[in-house]
Design a protein around this motif. Sequence first.
Motif, PDB file in Angstrom:
ATOM      1  N   ALA A  18      44.454  35.549  68.704  1.00 18.23           N
ATOM      2  CA  ALA A  18      44.087  35.192  67.329  1.00 18.23           C
ATOM      3  C   ALA A  18      45.134  34.282  66.711  1.00 18.23           C
ATOM      4  O   ALA A  18      44.811  33.240  66.116  1.00 18.23           O
ATOM      5  CB  ALA A  18      43.922  36.463  66.494  1.00 18.23           C
ATOM      6  N   ARG A  19      46.391  34.656  66.865  1.00 17.46           N
ATOM      7  CA  ARG A  19      47.470  33.863  66.275  1.00 17.46           C
ATOM      8  C   ARG A  19      47.616  32.497  66.951  1.00 17.46           C
ATOM      9  O   ARG A  19      48.091  31.544  66.325  1.00 17.46           O
ATOM     10  CB  ARG A  19      48.774  34.648  66.344  1.00 17.46           C
ATOM     11  N   ALA A  20      47.207  32.406  68.204  1.00 18.31           N
ATOM     12  CA  ALA A  20      47.285  31.117  68.903  1.00 18.31           C
ATOM     13  C   ALA A  20      46.427  30.065  68.217  1.00 18.31           C
ATOM     14  O   ALA A  20      46.738  28.867  68.262  1.00 18.31           O
ATOM     15  CB  ALA A  20      46.861  31.279  70.361  1.00 18.31           C
ATOM     16  N   LEU A  21      45.361  30.493  67.560  1.00 12.91           N
ATOM     17  CA  LEU A  21      44.468  29.546  66.887  1.00 12.91           C
ATOM     18  C   LEU A  21      45.130  28.871  65.686  1.00 12.91           C
ATOM     19  O   LEU A  21      44.601  27.875  65.169  1.00 12.91           O
ATOM     20  CB  LEU A  21      43.187  30.252  66.442  1.00 12.91           C
ATOM     21  N   THR A  22      46.276  29.376  65.246  1.00 12.95           N
ATOM     22  CA  THR A  22      46.980  28.712  64.140  1.00 12.95           C
ATOM     23  C   THR A  22      47.427  27.302  64.543  1.00 12.95           C
ATOM     24  O   THR A  22      47.727  26.477  63.675  1.00 12.95           O
ATOM     25  CB  THR A  22      48.210  29.525  63.683  1.00 12.95           C
ATOM     26  N   GLU A  23      47.456  27.030  65.845  1.00 12.47           N
ATOM     27  CA  GLU A  23      47.787  25.681  66.308  1.00 12.47           C
ATOM     28  C   GLU A  23      46.821  24.650  65.716  1.00 12.47           C
ATOM     29  O   GLU A  23      47.202  23.503  65.436  1.00 12.47           O
ATOM     30  CB  GLU A  23      47.745  25.629  67.832  1.00 12.47           C
ATOM     31  N   LEU A  24      45.589  25.061  65.503  1.00  8.89           N
ATOM     32  CA  LEU A  24      44.582  24.136  64.981  1.00  8.89           C
ATOM     33  C   LEU A  24      44.885  23.726  63.541  1.00  8.89           C
ATOM     34  O   LEU A  24      44.409  22.683  63.079  1.00  8.89           O
ATOM     35  CB  LEU A  24      43.190  24.769  65.058  1.00  8.89           C
ATOM     36  N   LEU A  25      45.658  24.525  62.841  1.00  8.30           N
ATOM     37  CA  LEU A  25      45.991  24.212  61.457  1.00  8.30           C
ATOM     38  C   LEU A  25      46.911  23.000  61.356  1.00  8.30           C
ATOM     39  O   LEU A  25      47.022  22.383  60.288  1.00  8.30           O
ATOM     40  CB  LEU A  25      46.652  25.414  60.781  1.00  8.30           C
ATOM     41  N   GLU A  26      47.577  22.669  62.475  1.00  9.63           N
ATOM     42  CA  GLU A  26      48.507  21.544  62.497  1.00  9.63           C
ATOM     43  C   GLU A  26      47.863  20.254  63.001  1.00  9.63           C
ATOM     44  O   GLU A  26      48.471  19.191  62.957  1.00  9.63           O
ATOM     45  CB  GLU A  26      49.723  21.886  63.369  1.00  9.63           C
ATOM     46  N   ARG A  27      46.634  20.351  63.502  1.00  7.28           N
ATOM     47  CA  ARG A  27      45.970  19.174  64.041  1.00  7.28           C
ATOM     48  C   ARG A  27      45.240  18.396  62.939  1.00  7.28           C
ATOM     49  O   ARG A  27      44.906  18.957  61.889  1.00  7.28           O
ATOM     50  CB  ARG A  27      44.966  19.575  65.138  1.00  7.28           C
ATOM     51  N   GLU A  28      45.012  17.128  63.215  1.00  4.84           N
ATOM     52  CA  GLU A  28      44.300  16.276  62.270  1.00  4.84           C
ATOM     53  C   GLU A  28      42.825  16.164  62.678  1.00  4.84           C
ATOM     54  O   GLU A  28      42.514  15.960  63.862  1.00  4.84           O
ATOM     55  CB  GLU A  28      44.927  14.887  62.215  1.00  4.84           C
ATOM     56  N   TYR A  29      41.916  16.246  61.695  1.00  2.00           N
ATOM     57  CA  TYR A  29      40.485  16.151  61.950  1.00  2.00           C
ATOM     58  C   TYR A  29      39.860  15.223  60.913  1.00  2.00           C
ATOM     59  O   TYR A  29      40.240  15.237  59.729  1.00  2.00           O
ATOM     60  CB  TYR A  29      39.819  17.531  61.869  1.00  2.00           C
ATOM     61  N   ALA A  30      38.896  14.457  61.360  1.00  2.00           N
ATOM     62  CA  ALA A  30      38.224  13.520  60.452  1.00  2.00           C
ATOM     63  C   ALA A  30      37.161  14.221  59.615  1.00  2.00           C
ATOM     64  O   ALA A  30      36.938  13.856  58.449  1.00  2.00           O
ATOM     65  CB  ALA A  30      37.587  12.388  61.250  1.00  2.00           C
ATOM     66  N   THR A  31      36.505  15.245  60.210  1.00  2.00           N
ATOM     67  CA  THR A  31      35.410  15.932  59.511  1.00  2.00           C
ATOM     68  C   THR A  31      35.489  17.434  59.752  1.00  2.00           C
ATOM     69  O   THR A  31      36.144  17.902  60.686  1.00  2.00           O
ATOM     70  CB  THR A  31      34.047  15.439  59.998  1.00  2.00           C
ATOM     71  N   VAL A  32      34.765  18.166  58.922  1.00  2.00           N
ATOM     72  CA  VAL A  32      34.659  19.620  59.112  1.00  2.00           C
ATOM     73  C   VAL A  32      33.988  19.920  60.442  1.00  2.00           C
ATOM     74  O   VAL A  32      34.385  20.835  61.170  1.00  2.00           O
ATOM     75  CB  VAL A  32      33.847  20.259  57.961  1.00  2.00           C
TER      76      VAL A  32
END
Length: 283
Positions: free
Chosen positions: A25-39
């Motif tokens: 679960a905590r590993a998914l916090t990596e996605l909070l640091e990535r850049e995304y163009a859309t939801v």
Amino acid sequence: MIDETVAEIEGMQTHSSSVVAVKAARALTELLEREYATVEEFVRDLERNSSVLRRANPSHASLFNVQHSITREVDEDEPEDVASAKAALADAIDRAVERVEDGKDRAASHTAETLEDGMTVLTHDYSSTVNAAIERAVEEGNELSVYVTEARPRLAGRKTARHLAGIDGVEPTLIVDSAAGNYLEECDCVLMGMDCLVGDTLYNRVGTYPIAATAADLDVPMRVTGSGAKLIDSGFVFENDYRPASEVLLEPAEGFAVENPLYDATPIRLLDAIITDDGAMAF
């Protein structure tokens, strides 16, 4: 973080399935640091990485449940932009981790209530919930004797024995797996953790089934404990993990095969109680 967590889960460096679920679960916090163009791009990446984490160990119901709850909660939040989607993910991760850790804590508390002063217990493998329950029981002034199986071939029972040896009021004895039947007559109960409970079948570290069957034959109560996140009714298909032959035999096998399953299946009719965060279910 995600790739490293997947590798750790696949290598079973972490023995508790609840700890695995929390780490994933905590590993998914990596996605909070990535850049995304859309939801939509963010959600696709979340679903892809969540699926990768789930597949790292398809035998863990708690891993399946936690990852499913995180992706479902983000989807149900219906975020309008990437920032709100990330906020929804952060909140979902926190809630999922809290549910698992709180569930373990309450399960340990309920289990401790079943342990009385002077009892002799047999346990198998390594369970953080079992260890916590024993710690709580002795904190209440009880003294316990615990037989601990080695849980070959990975010898996780040695980790349990060392942990229990550091607790005042606990007298642990490490035994080889095949000696369990020799000591069960001295025991007041068998107490184990659980990998998962699917329908009417308990899946747990290999060796659980013969211990449960022997305990039933000797009228020794068999109890398992763990977070309710390990109970599942649908949407999950248990897949056993077959470990390398090198864990069993260092030299090459010549003229024979080596099988090394990680789990076995125990019918719940052999259990006397399943203790979760909601209390004990007796059979």
